[in-house]
Design an enzyme around this catalytic site. Sequence first.
Site, mmCIF file in Angstrom:
data_model
loop_
_atom_site.group_PDB
_atom_site.id
_atom_site.type_symbol
_atom_site.label_atom_id
_atom_site.label_comp_id
_atom_site.label_asym_id
_atom_site.label_seq_id
_atom_site.Cartn_x
_atom_site.Cartn_y
_atom_site.Cartn_z
ATOM 1 N N GLN A 100 42.824 34.175 33.919
ATOM 2 C CA GLN A 100 43.565 33.828 35.133
ATOM 3 C C GLN A 100 42.708 34.039 36.368
ATOM 4 O O GLN A 100 43.141 33.741 37.484
ATOM 5 C CB GLN A 100 44.835 34.683 35.217
ATOM 6 N N VAL A 102 39.324 33.487 38.856
ATOM 7 C CA VAL A 102 38.535 32.333 39.282
ATOM 8 C C VAL A 102 37.098 32.736 39.594
ATOM 9 O O VAL A 102 36.338 31.951 40.159
ATOM 10 C CB VAL A 102 39.174 31.659 40.520
ATOM 11 N N HIS A 118 43.226 29.110 36.041
ATOM 12 C CA HIS A 118 43.572 28.881 37.449
ATOM 13 C C HIS A 118 42.433 28.257 38.244
ATOM 14 O O HIS A 118 42.458 28.275 39.473
ATOM 15 C CB HIS A 118 44.011 30.194 38.092
ATOM 16 N N GLY A 220 43.961 43.445 31.490
ATOM 17 C CA GLY A 220 43.949 43.480 32.945
ATOM 18 C C GLY A 220 44.864 42.488 33.623
ATOM 19 O O GLY A 220 44.545 41.994 34.701
ATOM 20 N N SER A 221 46.015 42.212 33.039
ATOM 21 C CA SER A 221 46.977 41.300 33.663
ATOM 22 C C SER A 221 48.365 41.915 33.656
ATOM 23 O O SER A 221 48.815 42.425 32.628
ATOM 24 C CB SER A 221 47.018 39.953 32.936
ATOM 25 N N ARG A 247 46.581 48.803 33.344
ATOM 26 C CA ARG A 247 47.079 49.978 34.054
ATOM 27 C C ARG A 247 48.396 49.602 34.737
ATOM 28 O O ARG A 247 48.433 48.752 35.602
ATOM 29 C CB ARG A 247 46.063 50.476 35.076
ATOM 30 N N THR A 264 40.398 48.629 31.445
ATOM 31 C CA THR A 264 39.862 47.582 30.570
ATOM 32 C C THR A 264 38.406 47.829 30.199
ATOM 33 O O THR A 264 38.015 47.580 29.053
ATOM 34 C CB THR A 264 39.996 46.198 31.234
#
Length: 279
Positions: A100, A102, A118, A220-221, A247, A264
């Site tokens: 996700q 960029v 994205h 990490g999302s 987290r 991560t």
Amino acid sequence: MTPASTAARAVEVLSGLRLAVLTGAGLSTDSGIPDYRGPDSPPRTPMTYQQFVADPAFRRHYWARNHVGWAHVHRTLPNAGHRALTALEARGVVVGVITQNVDLLHEEAGTRNVIDLHGRYDRVICLSCATVISRTELAGRLDALNPGFAESIGRVADIEIAPDADAVIETTAHFTVADCDRCGGLLKPEIVYFGESVPKERVARAFALVDSADALLVAGSSLTVMSGLRFVRHAAKTGQPVVIVNRGATRGDPFATLKLDAGTSETLTELAETLPPLP
């Protein structure tokens, strides 16, 4: 609980399986790019696609912020988490990464099969004629149109940087925006804005990647937006194990086989060192 013992729980679930990986902004924080929704992130209100297209003032403000933020993101480097996923791909464990982000840090780390869900920050598209140019080329044009702009607002290191290469700048009224030099149309970063849909072909490729794997690893999302959450829901519905490393809570926690509230970089590094290679 130590990072190693935390990762050991993921190894138990994922060992011997081929993984599709979904990553978010939390993976890039150790590269110096803050995320939007981490536990310590300040509140932000991202610009929407509708605001960008309809309001010249919003568009000017965006490009002024982006022009400063771009210089920062352009200099960032992959961190241990990115390198761990590259190592896992080389050993046949990871079949590909849906990101996700960029920032292109997966590609810079050497991961080969990456779907930039994205978009990517290094390209700009004309909304009228669809001409695509590099962000580097646009940076030169914006520098020429706005001599001394960066100096007028201070050093980049003193400005808060956001994941889409924006920077927080109070005064942008004196910034001049560049239009398409081919047709005069509006230029927009080739990234998916809030209020804009991910191209259907890209979504289809991402679903196909998930289906080609045995399990889904999320790194990490927060999975706040549906563009990422849909892959977690799909994997869970089809019976694939889902492991989430993040987290703080995520919207995908109810679908997870295992949720690790952990960093991560540490966790992915441990996975890369522990998960056995696959043929």
